[in-house]
Design a protein around this motif. Structure first.
Motif, PDB file in Angstrom:
ATOM      1  N   PRO A 228       0.818  -1.223   0.000  1.00 44.98           N
ATOM      2  CA  PRO A 228       0.000   0.000   0.000  1.00 44.98           C
ATOM      3  C   PRO A 228       0.848   1.268   0.000  1.00 44.98           C
ATOM      4  O   PRO A 228       0.484   2.261  -0.632  1.00 44.98           O
ATOM      5  CB  PRO A 228      -0.846  -0.133   1.277  1.00 44.98           C
ATOM      6  CG  PRO A 228      -0.244  -1.229   2.069  1.00 44.98           C
ATOM      7  CD  PRO A 228       0.476  -2.116   1.122  1.00 44.98           C
ATOM      8  N   SER A 229       1.998   1.237   0.669  1.00 47.19           N
ATOM      9  CA  SER A 229       2.859   2.423   0.678  1.00 47.19           C
ATOM     10  C   SER A 229       3.428   2.713  -0.704  1.00 47.19           C
ATOM     11  O   SER A 229       3.603   3.881  -1.085  1.00 47.19           O
ATOM     12  CB  SER A 229       3.998   2.240   1.689  1.00 47.19           C
ATOM     13  OG  SER A 229       4.763   1.086   1.388  1.00 47.19           O
TER      14      SER A 229
ATOM     15  N   THR B 126      -5.257   2.293   3.054  1.00 44.69           N
ATOM     16  CA  THR B 126      -5.543   1.230   4.017  1.00 44.69           C
ATOM     17  C   THR B 126      -6.311   0.132   3.299  1.00 44.69           C
ATOM     18  O   THR B 126      -7.294   0.420   2.594  1.00 44.69           O
ATOM     19  CB  THR B 126      -6.379   1.754   5.196  1.00 44.69           C
ATOM     20  OG1 THR B 126      -5.679   2.842   5.820  1.00 44.69           O
ATOM     21  CG2 THR B 126      -6.616   0.660   6.222  1.00 44.69           C
TER      22      THR B 126
ATOM     23  N   ARG C 285      -8.499  -3.562   3.129  1.00 41.28           N
ATOM     24  CA  ARG C 285      -9.434  -4.389   3.892  1.00 41.28           C
ATOM     25  C   ARG C 285      -9.771  -5.626   3.049  1.00 41.28           C
ATOM     26  O   ARG C 285     -10.431  -5.506   2.015  1.00 41.28           O
ATOM     27  CB  ARG C 285     -10.727  -3.619   4.206  1.00 41.28           C
ATOM     28  CG  ARG C 285     -10.544  -2.382   5.067  1.00 41.28           C
ATOM     29  CD  ARG C 285     -11.904  -1.805   5.470  1.00 41.28           C
ATOM     30  NE  ARG C 285     -12.805  -1.716   4.342  1.00 41.28           N
ATOM     31  CZ  ARG C 285     -12.781  -0.741   3.444  1.00 41.28           C
ATOM     32  NH1 ARG C 285     -11.899   0.239   3.536  1.00 41.28           N
ATOM     33  NH2 ARG C 285     -13.650  -0.727   2.450  1.00 41.28           N
TER      34      ARG C 285
ATOM     35  N   ALA D 287     -10.677  -1.068   0.217  1.00 40.02           N
ATOM     36  CA  ALA D 287      -9.596  -0.120   0.470  1.00 40.02           C
ATOM     37  C   ALA D 287     -10.181   1.249   0.792  1.00 40.02           C
ATOM     38  O   ALA D 287     -11.287   1.598   0.366  1.00 40.02           O
ATOM     39  CB  ALA D 287      -8.667  -0.012  -0.735  1.00 40.02           C
ATOM     40  N   THR D 288      -9.402   2.018   1.542  1.00 40.18           N
ATOM     41  CA  THR D 288      -9.711   3.425   1.785  1.00 40.18           C
ATOM     42  C   THR D 288      -8.467   4.237   1.438  1.00 40.18           C
ATOM     43  O   THR D 288      -7.370   3.939   1.921  1.00 40.18           O
ATOM     44  CB  THR D 288     -10.105   3.679   3.250  1.00 40.18           C
ATOM     45  OG1 THR D 288     -11.303   2.957   3.553  1.00 40.18           O
ATOM     46  CG2 THR D 288     -10.355   5.161   3.494  1.00 40.18           C
TER      47      THR D 288
ATOM     48  N   ALA E 143      -4.119  -7.364   4.484  1.00 40.18           N
ATOM     49  CA  ALA E 143      -3.831  -6.127   5.204  1.00 40.18           C
ATOM     50  C   ALA E 143      -2.489  -5.544   4.775  1.00 40.18           C
ATOM     51  O   ALA E 143      -2.256  -4.341   4.928  1.00 40.18           O
ATOM     52  CB  ALA E 143      -3.838  -6.387   6.710  1.00 40.18           C
TER      53      ALA E 143
END
Length: 228
Positions: free
Chosen positions: A108-109, A127, A129, A134-135, A214
């Motif tokens: 994600p980063s 983030t 899920r 995702a958010t 995650a």
């Protein structure tokens, strides 16, 4: 090295389970991978069923670490499988591939860093899920759309394969905790998508499935053999 030593070294290599011909072709394929997919911290190539006289191999397995395709986020790990491979020893390159499939993992980063650099967003944070949610939080820099200083926009939705690419399908948009309308969601969706596109690589990878944990986004793809 004395000429007589060369056959002896070849015999010793074969007895040790190391096929010099296979190793030679593996190194040659490794040299092609930065142009085919992108530069990486490391590539490892393993060939099965090499028929050197025919310039053919049953399968080529490629593992790449921290692969950096042009116009896409970094791939933390890439596994690429090529089958029905033909190799041109004179040109030192792959000549034909019957099929190609790949699995890649994106942190994600790394996706957030890519969006910061290549989309109209700043300070992106993602983030995940499972299995596909995702958010994405960021500060937009989109013409005609502004938010107060210090306020971030939060997009909630899912990551999905669409037309060979990964898209963020937005279901909700909030700014400062307040929901925004559908038109805003469409505008922001157009600004950030596609979030992963590997079709421009030499392998012409088309995403077929996306799942998330995650820790990473798992992308499954098939390659266009004509591009290889």
């Amino acid at each position: 090295m004395p000429a007589a030593a060369a056959p002896l070294l070849l015999v010793l290599a074969l007895l040790a389970g190391c096929n010099p011909a296979t190793a030679f072709v593996e190194r040659a394929v490794e040299r092609e991978l930065p142009d085919l997919i992108g530069p990486a911290d490391a590539y490892d190539v393993s060939i099965e069923g090499l028929r050197l006289g025919e310039g053919a191999a049953e399968q080529v397995d490629v593992t790449g670490l921290r692969v950096r395709p042009d116009g896409a986020p970094a791939l933390d790990r890439l596994a690429l499988v090529l089958t029905g491979v033909r190799y041109d020893p004179d040109a030192g390159r792959l000549d034909h591939v019957e099929s190609a499939r790949a699995t890649a993992h994106v942190r994600p980063s790394d996706l957030a860093a890519f969006l910061d650099a290549h989309r109209n967003v700043r300070d992106a944070a993602l983030t995940l899920r499972p299995p596909d949610g995702a958010t994405l939080r960021f500060r937009p820099e989109i013409r005609g759309f502004t938010v107060p200083e210090g306020v971030a926009v939060a997009l909630t939705g899912r990551l999905a394969a669409d037309d060979g690419r990964v898209r963020f399908e937005v279901s909700e948009v909030r700014a400062g905790g307040l929901p925004l309308g559908r038109l805003v969601a469409q505008q922001l969706s157009a600004a950030i998508n596609p979030v992963v596109d590997l079709t421009g690589t030499g392998a012409a990878l088309h995403v077929t499935r996306v799942t998330v944990s995650a820790a990473s986004i798992r992308v499954e793809a098939t390659g266009d053999p004509t591009g290889l």
